[in-house]
Design a protein around this motif. Structure first.
Motif, PDB file in Angstrom:
ATOM      1  N   SER A  80       0.492  -1.063  -0.128  1.00 24.53           N
ATOM      2  CA  SER A  80       0.445   0.271   0.247  1.00 24.53           C
ATOM      3  C   SER A  80       0.531   1.272   0.152  1.00 24.53           C
ATOM      4  O   SER A  80       0.404   2.174  -0.681  1.00 24.53           O
ATOM      5  N   ALA A  81       1.799   0.712   1.273  1.00 23.39           N
ATOM      6  CA  ALA A  81       2.784   2.296   1.378  1.00 23.39           C
ATOM      7  C   ALA A  81       3.973   2.307  -0.436  1.00 23.39           C
ATOM      8  O   ALA A  81       3.469   3.744  -0.595  1.00 23.39           O
ATOM      9  N   LEU A  82       3.918   1.679  -1.429  1.00 25.98           N
ATOM     10  CA  LEU A  82       4.602   1.920  -2.442  1.00 25.98           C
ATOM     11  C   LEU A  82       3.683   2.429  -3.364  1.00 25.98           C
ATOM     12  O   LEU A  82       4.190   2.664  -4.191  1.00 25.98           O
ATOM     13  N   MET A  83       1.969   2.192  -3.080  1.00 27.10           N
ATOM     14  CA  MET A  83       1.881   3.003  -4.231  1.00 27.10           C
ATOM     15  C   MET A  83       1.075   3.528  -3.600  1.00 27.10           C
ATOM     16  O   MET A  83      -0.625   3.972  -3.747  1.00 27.10           O
ATOM     17  N   GLY A  84       1.047   4.743  -2.322  1.00 25.21           N
ATOM     18  CA  GLY A  84      -0.233   4.694  -1.600  1.00 25.21           C
ATOM     19  C   GLY A  84      -0.158   6.231  -2.167  1.00 25.21           C
ATOM     20  O   GLY A  84      -1.538   6.197  -1.737  1.00 25.21           O
ATOM     21  N   ASP A  85      -0.139   6.844  -2.980  1.00 26.10           N
ATOM     22  CA  ASP A  85      -1.235   8.260  -2.993  1.00 26.10           C
ATOM     23  C   ASP A  85      -2.602   7.462  -4.069  1.00 26.10           C
ATOM     24  O   ASP A  85      -3.027   7.924  -4.251  1.00 26.10           O
ATOM     25  N   VAL A  86      -2.144   6.886  -5.222  1.00 26.16           N
ATOM     26  CA  VAL A  86      -3.188   6.127  -5.887  1.00 26.16           C
ATOM     27  C   VAL A  86      -3.789   5.457  -5.007  1.00 26.16           C
ATOM     28  O   VAL A  86      -5.135   5.427  -5.104  1.00 26.16           O
ATOM     29  N   TRP A  87      -3.178   4.702  -3.639  1.00 28.74           N
ATOM     30  CA  TRP A  87      -3.499   4.077  -2.746  1.00 28.74           C
ATOM     31  C   TRP A  87      -5.336   4.312  -2.396  1.00 28.74           C
ATOM     32  O   TRP A  87      -6.417   4.318  -2.371  1.00 28.74           O
ATOM     33  N   MET A  88      -4.665   5.506  -1.913  1.00 32.01           N
ATOM     34  CA  MET A  88      -5.553   6.656  -1.127  1.00 32.01           C
ATOM     35  C   MET A  88      -6.818   6.996  -1.808  1.00 32.01           C
ATOM     36  O   MET A  88      -7.125   7.486  -1.685  1.00 32.01           O
ATOM     37  N   ALA A  89      -6.114   7.731  -3.329  1.00 32.97           N
ATOM     38  CA  ALA A  89      -6.943   8.133  -4.482  1.00 32.97           C
ATOM     39  C   ALA A  89      -8.175   7.717  -4.449  1.00 32.97           C
ATOM     40  O   ALA A  89      -9.276   8.026  -4.641  1.00 32.97           O
ATOM     41  N   VAL A  90      -8.016   5.696  -3.706  1.00 36.96           N
ATOM     42  CA  VAL A  90      -9.535   5.214  -4.342  1.00 36.96           C
ATOM     43  C   VAL A  90     -10.452   5.808  -3.533  1.00 36.96           C
ATOM     44  O   VAL A  90     -11.738   5.964  -3.910  1.00 36.96           O
ATOM     45  N   ILE A  91     -10.514   6.930  -2.306  1.00 39.13           N
ATOM     46  CA  ILE A  91     -11.229   7.467  -1.568  1.00 39.13           C
ATOM     47  C   ILE A  91     -12.705   8.628  -1.748  1.00 39.13           C
ATOM     48  O   ILE A  91     -13.808   8.368  -2.344  1.00 39.13           O
TER      49      ILE A  91
END
Ligand code: HEC
Length: 435
Positions: free
Chosen positions: A99-110
């Motif tokens: 999750s951290a390695l693709m953190g920005d996009v992962w957070m963008a899910v919300i």
């Protein structure tokens, strides 16, 4: 293995590992079915809107689909909470890393899901206002569908990345993680499953009496509408099989085992009779048109369960080595920490002996301000000796928390962090010193 090995936080799991794994598989199946309905429903609604440009009935159908998938959208998200939490619990080090390695996009899910939901609700509520304004009408459906297609890709990229710690060092954000060999085939496999499951759902939905009563279609026959969806199911299964093979071939060897392969193929077997039954249903007369529908659904249900299990096995396999390495590192770390604490305790216990003479501590803590002859920052040693010659306890008291005495000098810092033994030793040393 050049994989980064994080250290685990050794806390007990909230339930037994086996129970959590069962819950994970079951809750994941429930979640993914609603996700399929959400993604497939959006796709079908979009397709029907485009077809509605020529045949208005399809636009009404699109609206019907839209209204009936809304509930699935919310369920997809709500039902995703359980598997997400369990993944976080069971695979904390790996899932955190990916999750951290693709953190920005992962957070963008919300925000993405929020936007898609708002667009979908706006579309549903203002359908009749938008309907004559085609660009807007189809545009908003397109936006929403695109996001609903993107979000599973983000999830899939993450849960794939977490399985391959040895790839972590080379991954630079979401896109490079997405291009790892297995993600796109798996995504296509997921997409065709979404079309398959939602087409079956729509065959069922349009077969209900409620649908006939509401009669959203005027010129089209309901039978044809149902066949339209059913034929998508047929096409989707075929794509399923192809993408399934592709996903299997590109699956990195780490997690592969005969058991996984056998389960994957067993999971695929029900597709064969299902295709045959759908084909026969499609070629039947109206009266018997959907005779085997329930069997078809049953076959796919079995298939989904087996696939979900095989998928879990693969994950367990591919993380076995990494988990062992983490456990080893954690054990070593705890042993080292324990050793360090024991050493520190030992030194602490030995301290009085070490600083018995007080000279070392005086040099370290006091000499900078207290000179042997001349007053510098603080008074010189002879002056101190005169004041405290018969009062070592007073010396210690002062040093621990000095007062303010000499108007011309600064206030002395306190030394409450030194032990009584140390302070007494310093006092003995200073007061006995020959100048
Ligand atoms: C940063 C400088 C500084 C350091 C370090 C320092 N002192 Fe002092 N010390 C002073 C100053 C300034 C005074 C005078 C304070 C005053 O009169 O208000 C003083 C005064 C004293 C006095 C005389 C108190 C009195 O009743 O007149 C004693 C005893 C003393 N220091 C002991 C120590 C000892 C022991 C240490 C080391 C553990 C120490 N000091 C470290 C600055 C320092």
């Amino acid at each position: 293995m050049n994989a980064p090995i994080p250290r685990d936080i050794p806390l007990p799991l909230p339930a037994s590992e086996g129970l959590l794994e069962i819950l994970l598989i079951v809750s994941f199946v429930v979640h993914i079915i609603f996700v399929h309905l959400m993604v497939g429903g959006s796709l079908f609604s979009l397709v029907c809107q485009v077809k509605g440009l020529d045949v208005p009935d399809y636009d009404r159908l699109a609206n019907y689909i839209m209204r009936s998938i809304t509930v699935n959208k919310s369920l997809a998200v709500v039902m995703g909470v359980a598997p997400l939490l369990i993944i976080n619990t069971l695979y904390a080090p790996q899932f955190y890393a990916s999750s951290a390695l693709m953190g920005d996009v992962w957070m963008a899910v919300i925000p993405l899901v929020t936007i898609a939901f708002l667009a979908a609700y706006a579309h549903k509520f203002w359908w009749n206002r938008f309907v004559d304004f085609k660009v807007m009408h189809i545009g908003i459906a397109f936006l929403e569908t695109t996001i609903f297609l993107l979000v599973p890709l983000i999830f899939m990229t993450n849960v794939n990345l977490m399985l391959f710690p040895e790839r972590w060092p080379e991954v630079k954000g979401f896109f490079s993680a997405m291009l790892l060999p297995n993600v796109l085939p798996r995504y296509l496999h997921f997409l065709s499953a979404a079309v398959l499951i939602s087409s079956l759902f729509l065959v069922w939905l349009t077969g209900r009496r409620a649908f006939a009563l509401e009669a959203p279609v005027n010129t089209l026959r309901i039978l044809d509408v149902r066949r339209f969806f059913y034929s998508f199911a047929l096409g989707a299964v075929l794509v399923q099989v192809l993408t399934g093979m592709l996903a299997w071939i590109t699956l990195p060897a780490e997690g592969m085992s005969w058991t996984v392969t056998i389960w994957l193929f067993i999971g695929g077997v029900p597709a064969i009779p299902a295709v045959w039954l759908i084909w026969r249903d499609l070629n039947e007369q109206a009266r018997n048109a959907f005779k085997h529908f329930n069997k078809v659904v049953g076959l796919f249900a079995i298939s989904i369960l087996i696939m979900a299990y095989a998928r879990h096995e693969y994950r367990v396999n591919s993380l076995t080595d990494h988990n062992m390495a983490i456990a080893l590192k954690t054990t070593n770390y705890r042993a080292a920490a324990l050793q360090a604490k024991q050493d520190a305790d030992y030194i602490e216990r030995m301290k009085p002996a070490v600083s018995q003479s007080g000279e070392g501590d005086f040099q370290q803590y006091c000499a900078a301000c207290h000179h042997s002859e001349l007053p510098t920052v603080g008074p010189a040693i002879p002056e101190i000796k005169t004041i405290y010659a018969n009062d070592p306890e007073g010396f210690v008291r002062w040093t621990r928390s000095p007062g303010k005495k000499r108007p011309e000098s600064m206030k002395m810092p306190g030394f409450s962090h030194l032990s009584d033994n140390q302070l007494q030793a310093i006092a003995r040393y200073v007061l006995a010193r020959e100048e």
